[in-house]
Design a protein around this motif. Structure first.
Motif, PDB file in Angstrom:
ATOM      1  N   GLU A  50      78.897  73.449  40.367  1.00 55.39           N
ATOM      2  CA  GLU A  50      80.272  73.624  41.034  1.00 55.39           C
ATOM      3  C   GLU A  50      80.166  72.731  42.494  1.00 55.39           C
ATOM      4  O   GLU A  50      81.343  72.581  43.032  1.00 55.39           O
ATOM      5  CB  GLU A  50      80.531  75.203  41.325  1.00 55.39           C
ATOM      6  N   SER A 121      75.558  82.105  33.667  1.00 51.26           N
ATOM      7  CA  SER A 121      74.720  81.445  34.766  1.00 51.26           C
ATOM      8  C   SER A 121      73.310  81.232  34.566  1.00 51.26           C
ATOM      9  O   SER A 121      72.781  80.225  35.059  1.00 51.26           O
ATOM     10  CB  SER A 121      74.735  82.407  36.211  1.00 51.26           C
ATOM     11  N   ARG A 129      71.452  76.671  40.961  1.00 49.39           N
ATOM     12  CA  ARG A 129      72.040  78.076  40.743  1.00 49.39           C
ATOM     13  C   ARG A 129      72.699  78.351  42.084  1.00 49.39           C
ATOM     14  O   ARG A 129      72.306  77.956  43.203  1.00 49.39           O
ATOM     15  CB  ARG A 129      71.150  79.110  40.306  1.00 49.39           C
ATOM     16  N   LYS A 130      73.847  79.197  42.072  1.00 49.04           N
ATOM     17  CA  LYS A 130      74.522  79.603  43.213  1.00 49.04           C
ATOM     18  C   LYS A 130      73.540  80.591  43.851  1.00 49.04           C
ATOM     19  O   LYS A 130      73.033  81.597  43.553  1.00 49.04           O
ATOM     20  CB  LYS A 130      75.797  80.321  42.816  1.00 49.04           C
ATOM     21  N   THR A 139      79.433  81.258  35.306  1.00 46.87           N
ATOM     22  CA  THR A 139      79.589  80.234  36.519  1.00 46.87           C
ATOM     23  C   THR A 139      80.129  79.051  35.814  1.00 46.87           C
ATOM     24  O   THR A 139      80.351  78.730  34.511  1.00 46.87           O
ATOM     25  CB  THR A 139      78.265  79.944  37.169  1.00 46.87           C
TER      26      THR A 139
END
Ligand SMILES: Nc1ncnc2c1ncn2[C@@H]1O[C@H](COP(=O)(O)OP(=O)(O)OP(=O)(O)O)[C@@H](O)[C@H]1O
Ligand SMILES: [Mg+2]
Length: 402
Positions: A50, A121, A129-130, A139
């Motif tokens: 993202e 995710s 990763r977030k 995600t």
């Protein structure tokens, strides 16, 4: 145009898969990572997270685009399209398409297709990763397929340039001829001195057109035969003797020294078309001569040196692995700036700095390239401004004759 990616994925099977799909056990298949899946793709693909970082780059993308991947992703055309793709919050977001043109380190045109997808995710590699990662929450990833269109764009540009240059090169002498004909019919009709002067100029212009048409026809003949590998056996020694004799005619009365060194291996032969190889070496010697002589100021009376030599290719990885030989034409002329070297074999390409005062149409090295390609060889120009130029032709040798 996302189907291209889909076609590539389902099309040809795997080449670099870490776990080949057919042999993977159920357990293995269930635990495949995104990297392993993308390793299976026979296409240049990326996955961006993202924050637009490339979290997976497929081996094919590495192979084709090496260190350009970052430049492609950062390119405004790519980022613009990515903005649209990311902003699409519908259930089935539309794919995006961008054309990225890079100028450095070399000219490249790359078409990129991108599609947003929601995935677990856990698929996102660690490090991308977030914060607050949870394997069960979904995600967003953007899958990107890259296609290199440089060759097609360059071919198209060369075709357009070719028509424009050919008509321009013919139109200039033709306009001069028409102008002189009108003058001879009108104001100079009764002026024998002017008639002689104009006819001399007309002969020069007509010869220029003839040379251009001869070169164009020769080039198109060579291109037509390019897929037919010549099979005659050409002895390098005899080839050099012929070229030396022909070059002597061009050099008579000029401040030039020609050295011919046919190499240590007597009877060395290549599979080739003798007339075309003579033509190629003469094109190179003619260039060395005309651009070298035009640069006479720098040599301060010293003769221009041109060397025609034959040597085994150095084992530096630049040349094909099979047995071959290098035919070199070296001169002590003005040299060619490095930025032009990759374009010299394009039709009509001339280097303004050296060519301004010298006649030519920019077809000689295009002919050399096509003949060498037909022979399964390789053509390279090395040059240093102020020192000189070496044109190298690598050709496969015929063994067992010497
Ligand atoms: N030995 C050389 N030294 C310096 N410049 C060169 C040399 N060989 C080629 N060049 C440069 O490369 C350009 C392309 O060469 P090429 O032989 O294709 O065309 P040309 O000599 O201009 O015309 P033609 O060969 O069709 O009469 C030349 O215009 C010149 O600027
Ligand atoms: Mg030339």
């Amino acid at each position: 145009m996302l189907p291209a990616l889909a076609r590539a994925v389902v099309g040809r099977g795997t080449e670099t898969s870490v776990i080949p799909a057919r042999r993977a056990s159920r357990a293995e298949a269930a635990s495949m990572t995104l990297e392993q899946l993308m390793d299976c793709l026979p296409a240049a693909t990326l996955a961006l997270n993202e924050t637009r970082q490339p979290c997976v780059i497929s081996p094919e993308a590495h192979r084709q685009f090496k260190d350009c991947v970052g430049s492609i992703i950062r390119h405004p055309a790519f980022q613009n399209r990515l903005d649209h793709v990311l902003a699409d919050l519908s259930d089935s977001p539309a794919p995006g398409e961008a054309v990225v043109v890079l100028d450095i380190p070399q000219y490249r045109v790359v078409r990129a297709w991108m599609r947003k997808a929601t995935v677990p995710s856990a698929l996102v590699p660690e490090g991308y990763r977030k914060p607050g990662f949870s394997p069960t929450t979904p995600t967003t990833l953007i899958f990107v397929a890259l296609h290199d269109e440089t060759e097609a764009v360059v071919a198209e540009r060369q075709h357009t340039d070719f028509v424009a240059f050919a008509s321009h090169e013919l139109r200039t002498p033709l306009a001069a001829l028409l102008g002189f004909i009108e003058t001879l019919q009108g104001p100079a009709a009764d002026d024998p001195a002017a008639q002689k002067e104009f006819l001399d100029i007309m002969a020069v212009q007509a010869r220029r057109m003839q040379r251009l048409l001869d070169s164009l026809l020769y080039l198109s003949r060579v291109q037509m035969q390019e897929h037919l590998r010549p099979t005659d056996v050409v002895a390098v020694g005899a080839l050099f003797d012929h070229v030396r004799a022909e070059a002597a005619g061009l050099m008579a009365g000029k401040n030039v020294r020609l050295e011919v060194t046919p190499g240590a291996e007597p009877g060395l032969s290549v599979a080739g078309d003798e007339v075309q190889l003579q033509q190629v070496l003469m094109n190179l010697i003619e260039n060395a001569l005309k651009y070298g002589l035009a640069d006479r100021g720098r040599r301060q009376g010293q003769p221009l040196c041109i060397t025609l030599s034959c040597e085994p290719p150095p084992p530096d990885g630049c040349w094909p692995g099979e047995p071959g030989v290098l035919l070199n034409v070296t001169d002590t002329g003005p040299g060619i700036p490095a930025r032009h070297l990759s374009r010299l074999t394009e039709r009509f390409y001339r280097v303004a700095r050296t060519a301004a005062s010298v006649q030519g149409s920019g077809l000689g090295l295009a002919i050399v390239q096509h003949v060498v390609t037909r022979h399964g060889g390789r053509f390279v120009v090395e040059s240093a401004v102020g020192k000189g130029t070496t044109c190298r032709i690598w050709l496969p040798v015929v063994r067992g004759l010497s």
